[in-house]
Design a protein around this motif. Structure first.
Motif, PDB file in Angstrom:
ATOM      1  N   HIS A   4     -73.064  49.795  30.672  1.00 63.86           N
ATOM      2  CA  HIS A   4     -72.292  50.090  31.880  1.00 63.86           C
ATOM      3  C   HIS A   4     -72.285  48.930  32.874  1.00 63.86           C
ATOM      4  CE1 HIS A   4     -72.144  54.219  30.500  1.00 63.86           C
ATOM      5  NE2 HIS A   4     -73.464  54.233  30.397  1.00 63.86           N
ATOM      6  N   ARG A   5     -73.142  47.954  32.679  1.00 67.87           N
ATOM      7  CA  ARG A   5     -73.273  46.861  33.644  1.00 67.87           C
ATOM      8  C   ARG A   5     -72.137  45.853  33.448  1.00 67.87           C
ATOM      9  NH1 ARG A   5     -76.050  41.937  33.557  1.00 67.87           N
ATOM     10  NH2 ARG A   5     -76.819  42.440  31.459  1.00 67.87           N
ATOM     11  N   ILE A   6     -71.485  45.488  34.533  1.00 67.28           N
ATOM     12  CA  ILE A   6     -70.411  44.502  34.499  1.00 67.28           C
ATOM     13  C   ILE A   6     -71.006  43.092  34.407  1.00 67.28           C
ATOM     14  CG2 ILE A   6     -68.551  43.454  35.842  1.00 67.28           C
ATOM     15  CD1 ILE A   6     -67.776  46.137  34.708  1.00 67.28           C
ATOM     16  N   VAL A   7     -70.523  42.321  33.436  1.00 69.02           N
ATOM     17  CA  VAL A   7     -70.962  40.937  33.247  1.00 69.02           C
ATOM     18  C   VAL A   7     -69.726  40.045  33.291  1.00 69.02           C
ATOM     19  CG1 VAL A   7     -72.100  39.294  31.711  1.00 69.02           C
ATOM     20  CG2 VAL A   7     -72.915  41.662  31.844  1.00 69.02           C
ATOM     21  N   MET A   8     -69.794  39.002  34.116  1.00 68.31           N
ATOM     22  CA  MET A   8     -68.693  38.051  34.237  1.00 68.31           C
ATOM     23  C   MET A   8     -69.167  36.678  33.765  1.00 68.31           C
ATOM     24  SD  MET A   8     -67.155  39.245  37.940  1.00 68.31           S
ATOM     25  CE  MET A   8     -66.770  40.997  38.227  1.00 68.31           C
ATOM     26  N   LEU A   9     -68.469  36.123  32.787  1.00 67.95           N
ATOM     27  CA  LEU A   9     -68.797  34.829  32.192  1.00 67.95           C
ATOM     28  C   LEU A   9     -67.690  33.836  32.525  1.00 67.95           C
ATOM     29  CD1 LEU A   9     -69.602  36.274  28.663  1.00 67.95           C
ATOM     30  CD2 LEU A   9     -71.285  35.761  30.454  1.00 67.95           C
ATOM     31  N   GLN A  10     -67.983  32.548  32.378  1.00 59.42           N
ATOM     32  CA  GLN A  10     -66.955  31.537  32.592  1.00 59.42           C
ATOM     33  C   GLN A  10     -67.013  30.467  31.506  1.00 59.42           C
ATOM     34  OE1 GLN A  10     -67.914  30.809  36.955  1.00 59.42           O
ATOM     35  NE2 GLN A  10     -65.709  31.135  37.141  1.00 59.42           N
TER      36      GLN A  10
END
Length: 264
Positions: free
Chosen positions: A163-169
């Protein structure tokens, strides 16, 4: 934009993610205008949605659709069909909305895809989908509008505890399957809508996946941890330089230049 966002145009509103974006935006108190071609499919949208008839491939049909909007969420996609279809919809739809806006500033949230910078893969060689989505990203950056570009992972492959939002680049996950990252459609809608009113999300490009753990109550800190795209850059801040502008079709270069200089 310094003025508060009141009216949000949702492009792709009758799709599996667009419908969730409409509901999420309404829940946030926005007035929502849904771009539709098929009235039968639009009947499933929530009460209170303003329906606007238009065709992404016909810029003249979009003038009234964009009038009075403060933000645009692009949740559309061509879903295959070959390079001509992906050009007309995935890229052309974004370009045409910008043309219809005629330089009027709006807040933009654009959904593309994880792996969008994989230029030499078999899927992209056959469909052109990654290249045309990447061009859509570029035309949004060139427009001068405040934007957030979201590249979601594989839809609804989440485990029960993800459920945890993870943002990568940097778009470095390149397996081409769900091991690159998963994300629920409802999470994509949540992030797209949340970005509209978050100063920390401005000029951010990121891949969106789900991690193990509970959902965050506030995405502001998640947005804030990301690097912004440098002003004037056509690509995301950490993207590979594998798509030279000099190699692009002349029409694409001319369209980018016209959007950047507002000479269309």
């Amino acid at each position: 934009m310094s003025e508060p966002i009141r009216t949000v145009l949702v492009v792709g509103a009758t799709g599996s993610i667009g419908r969730l974006v409409v509901s999420e935006a309404l829940a946030h108190g926005f007035k929502v205008r849904a771009l539709v071609r098929d009235q039968a499919r639009a009947a499933a949208l929530p009460a209170g949605t303003d329906l606007a008839n238009g065709d992404l491939t016909d810029v003249e049909s979009l003038a009234g659709v964009v009038e009075g909007t403060d933000a645009v969420v692009f949740a559309h996609g061509s879903h295959g069909g070959g390079p001509s279809v992906t050009e007309a919809v995935d890229y052309g739809g974004v370009h045409n909305v910008l043309l219809a806006l005629a330089g009027r500033p709006v807040r933009i949230a654009l959904m593309t895809a994880i792996g969008v910078t994989v230029h030499d893969g078999g899927y992209n060689r056959a469909s052109g989908a990654h290249d045309w989505k990447r061009r859509a990203e570029r035309v949004v950056r060139a427009s001068g509008n405040v934007y957030t570009i979201v590249r979601p992972g594989w839809f609804d492959y989440n485990d029960a505890d993800q459920h945890r939002i993870v943002m990568l680049q940097g778009d470095r996950r390149r397996a081409g399957d769900a091991s690159d990252g998963v994300i629920a459609r409802r999470q994509i809608a949540e992030v797209l809508v949340a970005s509209l009113s978050s100063p920390a999300a401005a000029r951010k490009t990121f891949e969106l996946v789900a991690g193990k753990g509970p959902a965050q109550s506030d995405l502001g800190q998640v947005f804030a941890a990301l690097q912004p795209d440098p002003r004037g850059n056509l690509d995301g801040v950490l993207d590979l330089g594998n798509f030279p502008l000099a190699d692009e079709p002349v029409r694409v270069r001319e369209q980018l230049e016209a959007i950047r200089n507002r000479t269309y």
